[in-house]
Design an enzyme around this catalytic site. Structure first.
Site, PDB file in Angstrom:
ATOM      1  N   TRP A   1      22.920 -80.595 -32.246  1.00  0.00           N
ATOM      2  CA  TRP A   1      21.493 -80.851 -32.043  1.00  0.00           C
ATOM      3  C   TRP A   1      20.863 -81.265 -33.365  1.00  0.00           C
ATOM      4  CZ3 TRP A   1      19.106 -80.398 -27.257  1.00  0.00           C
ATOM      5  CH2 TRP A   1      17.704 -80.545 -27.259  1.00  0.00           C
TER       6      TRP A   1
ATOM      7  N   HIS B   1      28.651 -74.310 -24.605  1.00  0.00           N
ATOM      8  CA  HIS B   1      28.125 -73.009 -25.013  1.00  0.00           C
ATOM      9  C   HIS B   1      27.275 -72.386 -23.919  1.00  0.00           C
ATOM     10  CE1 HIS B   1      24.890 -75.825 -26.030  1.00  0.00           C
ATOM     11  NE2 HIS B   1      24.061 -74.802 -25.808  1.00  0.00           N
TER      12      HIS B   1
ATOM     13  N   HIS C   1      17.335 -66.973 -26.419  1.00  0.00           N
ATOM     14  CA  HIS C   1      17.243 -68.279 -27.079  1.00  0.00           C
ATOM     15  C   HIS C   1      15.882 -68.925 -26.855  1.00  0.00           C
ATOM     16  CE1 HIS C   1      18.071 -72.311 -28.368  1.00  0.00           C
ATOM     17  NE2 HIS C   1      18.228 -72.805 -27.147  1.00  0.00           N
TER      18      HIS C   1
END
Length: 200
Positions: A15, A49, A55
């Site tokens: 990312w 993942h 998160h």
């Protein structure tokens, strides 16, 4: 068995702005050590993942709270290529299961990090939860657009009790029923962890 885990290698796209993957030897036999010992640095959202709710929710569960029983069992692979966003109208036309994986057309190897990919609309997330989906899997790197700050897809899935498995390697996998095995590293207190995912 079909390996649906993205390869991890030096330079693998992550990312934008996140911690890149790096592997190096801390001890080397070539330099007189008795063994070779590696050292890695990485984002927890590396390749394939599993997201923990923490998160994207301050009060969300951390990784160890996700039941392992949800990560092993029957699953449905759905071909979602051509969908600009995941909608209720599309979901009404496809089979769903407690564990459902969506192939959106992402290649198994990224030359660079994708800039556009299929997000999940909040109403679609609510529909998935109402149909009994508990694990949402995608070959995309996220269930929200790259520039999203509010993360409506993540939050809507969480509200419905649906966990998120991202970055799967589904290219070449035929739609249908499989057994999924997708176990993360046991990182206590973490927001996510890499997963080795296979279909059987």
């Amino acid at each position: 068995m079909i390996d649906i885990t993205r390869r991890i290698y030096p330079g693998v796209p992550v990312w934008p702005g996140d911690t890149p993957y790096r592997f190096e030897l801390a001890w080397q036999m070539a330099q007189g050590a008795s063994v070779n010992v590696g050292r890695i640095t990485s984002t927890t959202h590396l390749g394939t993942h599993l997201d923990a709710p923490w998160h994207y929710l301050e009060e969300g569960e951390t990784l160890e709270s996700i039941p392992l029983s949800l990560l092993i069992g029957p699953c449905q692979v759905v071909d979602a290529r051509g969908q600009e966003a995941l909608t209720v109208a599309f979901l009404r036309e496809v089979p769903l299961a407690e564990r459902t994986l969506f192939y959106t057309g992402q290649p198994n190897d990224w030359a660079s990090f994708p800039q556009t990919f299929m997000p999940v609309l909040p109403e679609a997330a609510a529909y998935l939860a109402a149909q009994g989906v508990r694990l949402f899997g995608t070959d995309a790197p996220s269930v929200d657009p790259l520039d999203s700050q509010e993360l409506p897809g993540h939050k809507a899935l969480a509200q419905g009790g649906v966990y998120i498995l991202e970055g799967l390697a589904l290219e070449g996998v035929a739609p249908g029923c499989y057994e999924l095995i997708a176990l993360p590293l046991s990182l206590e207190g973490a927001d996510a962890a890499p997963v080795r995912a296979v279909l059987r």
